[in-house]
Design a protein around this motif. Sequence first.
Motif, PDB file in Angstrom:
ATOM      1  N   GLU A  96      40.010  59.444 108.699  1.00  0.00           N
ATOM      2  CA  GLU A  96      40.304  60.214 107.485  1.00  0.00           C
ATOM      3  C   GLU A  96      41.574  59.692 106.820  1.00  0.00           C
ATOM      4  O   GLU A  96      41.636  59.557 105.602  1.00  0.00           O
ATOM      5  CB  GLU A  96      40.458  61.715 107.803  1.00  0.00           C
ATOM      6  N   PHE A  97      42.594  59.413 107.637  1.00  0.00           N
ATOM      7  CA  PHE A  97      43.851  58.890 107.103  1.00  0.00           C
ATOM      8  C   PHE A  97      43.620  57.536 106.433  1.00  0.00           C
ATOM      9  O   PHE A  97      44.109  57.285 105.336  1.00  0.00           O
ATOM     10  CB  PHE A  97      44.910  58.755 108.205  1.00  0.00           C
ATOM     11  N   LEU A  98      42.865  56.665 107.112  1.00  0.00           N
ATOM     12  CA  LEU A  98      42.599  55.333 106.562  1.00  0.00           C
ATOM     13  C   LEU A  98      41.821  55.426 105.257  1.00  0.00           C
ATOM     14  O   LEU A  98      42.083  54.679 104.313  1.00  0.00           O
ATOM     15  CB  LEU A  98      41.853  54.473 107.584  1.00  0.00           C
ATOM     16  N   LEU A  99      40.866  56.357 105.190  1.00  0.00           N
ATOM     17  CA  LEU A  99      40.086  56.544 103.971  1.00  0.00           C
ATOM     18  C   LEU A  99      40.989  57.040 102.841  1.00  0.00           C
ATOM     19  O   LEU A  99      40.920  56.530 101.718  1.00  0.00           O
ATOM     20  CB  LEU A  99      38.938  57.530 104.205  1.00  0.00           C
ATOM     21  N   GLU A 100      41.861  58.004 103.138  1.00  0.00           N
ATOM     22  CA  GLU A 100      42.786  58.512 102.130  1.00  0.00           C
ATOM     23  C   GLU A 100      43.718  57.406 101.641  1.00  0.00           C
ATOM     24  O   GLU A 100      43.991  57.292 100.447  1.00  0.00           O
ATOM     25  CB  GLU A 100      43.620  59.668 102.688  1.00  0.00           C
ATOM     26  N   GLU A 101      44.199  56.592 102.581  1.00  0.00           N
ATOM     27  CA  GLU A 101      45.086  55.492 102.224  1.00  0.00           C
ATOM     28  C   GLU A 101      44.359  54.499 101.317  1.00  0.00           C
ATOM     29  O   GLU A 101      44.910  54.024 100.317  1.00  0.00           O
ATOM     30  CB  GLU A 101      45.591  54.795 103.498  1.00  0.00           C
ATOM     31  N   LYS A 102      43.116  54.192 101.639  1.00  0.00           N
ATOM     32  CA  LYS A 102      42.319  53.263 100.835  1.00  0.00           C
ATOM     33  C   LYS A 102      42.073  53.836  99.433  1.00  0.00           C
ATOM     34  O   LYS A 102      42.174  53.120  98.435  1.00  0.00           O
ATOM     35  CB  LYS A 102      40.991  52.991 101.555  1.00  0.00           C
ATOM     36  N   GLU A 103      41.764  55.123  99.365  1.00  0.00           N
ATOM     37  CA  GLU A 103      41.542  55.765  98.066  1.00  0.00           C
ATOM     38  C   GLU A 103      42.827  55.774  97.237  1.00  0.00           C
ATOM     39  O   GLU A 103      42.800  55.543  96.034  1.00  0.00           O
ATOM     40  CB  GLU A 103      41.037  57.198  98.266  1.00  0.00           C
ATOM     41  N   TYR A 104      43.958  56.040  97.899  1.00  0.00           N
ATOM     42  CA  TYR A 104      45.244  56.048  97.212  1.00  0.00           C
ATOM     43  C   TYR A 104      45.556  54.658  96.663  1.00  0.00           C
ATOM     44  O   TYR A 104      46.000  54.517  95.523  1.00  0.00           O
ATOM     45  CB  TYR A 104      46.351  56.506  98.170  1.00  0.00           C
ATOM     46  N   GLN A 105      45.310  53.621  97.478  1.00  0.00           N
ATOM     47  CA  GLN A 105      45.560  52.243  97.029  1.00  0.00           C
ATOM     48  C   GLN A 105      44.691  51.912  95.820  1.00  0.00           C
ATOM     49  O   GLN A 105      45.151  51.284  94.873  1.00  0.00           O
ATOM     50  CB  GLN A 105      45.307  51.249  98.169  1.00  0.00           C
ATOM     51  N   ALA A 106      43.440  52.366  95.837  1.00  0.00           N
ATOM     52  CA  ALA A 106      42.537  52.120  94.707  1.00  0.00           C
ATOM     53  C   ALA A 106      43.059  52.824  93.446  1.00  0.00           C
ATOM     54  O   ALA A 106      43.032  52.251  92.350  1.00  0.00           O
ATOM     55  CB  ALA A 106      41.128  52.589  95.038  1.00  0.00           C
ATOM     56  N   LYS A 107      43.544  54.060  93.606  1.00  0.00           N
ATOM     57  CA  LYS A 107      44.112  54.794  92.462  1.00  0.00           C
ATOM     58  C   LYS A 107      45.354  54.078  91.930  1.00  0.00           C
ATOM     59  O   LYS A 107      45.543  53.968  90.723  1.00  0.00           O
ATOM     60  CB  LYS A 107      44.486  56.219  92.864  1.00  0.00           C
ATOM     61  N   LEU A 108      46.207  53.615  92.835  1.00  0.00           N
ATOM     62  CA  LEU A 108      47.420  52.908  92.433  1.00  0.00           C
ATOM     63  C   LEU A 108      47.068  51.616  91.693  1.00  0.00           C
ATOM     64  O   LEU A 108      47.627  51.331  90.634  1.00  0.00           O
ATOM     65  CB  LEU A 108      48.302  52.600  93.644  1.00  0.00           C
TER      66      LEU A 108
END
Length: 165
Positions: A96-108
């Motif tokens: 879940e953390f890795l998915l959130e991090e990946k989504e955050y990077q995509a948003k950034l």
Amino acid sequence: MDNVCEDEVFSNLFSTHSKTVYNYIYYKFGNEEKAYDAVQEAFIKLWENCAKVIPEKAKSYVYTVANNLYLNVIKAEKVRLKYAKPTYEISHESPEFLLEEKEYQAKLDAALNRLPESQRATFLLNRIDGKKYAEIAEMEGVSVKAIEKRMHLALKSLREEIHGI
């Protein structure tokens, strides 16, 4: 007096400034190959004009030439910046953390892509390369106040798009 035409002086200029010039152009082009080519071409032009450029002005000369090459290419094509995604090492983080991090990077990445080129380059030079506003102003040929304003606007836009920056 040192002369840019001397191998040692030119070599020192290249080793001191080529990586920063590369990063500067890469942030504008978003293309490693074009950034590499611009740096090479800028230093070739410096060598060809070594008798006309004093060592104290060589750094700004190379930035100006590289930036002009960028502007010539940008007139011919519209380029969007693509960022290399970080490769993740084996992690003990939850999926879940890795998915959130990946989504955050995509948003950034998306938010950075929507910034005007000057704001994006200023932001990346300051935050990724650790360049001071005065150094960025010298590279861009603008005042420190202009860089401060670009950074303020970039941060404001990023904060509006991504909460938590």
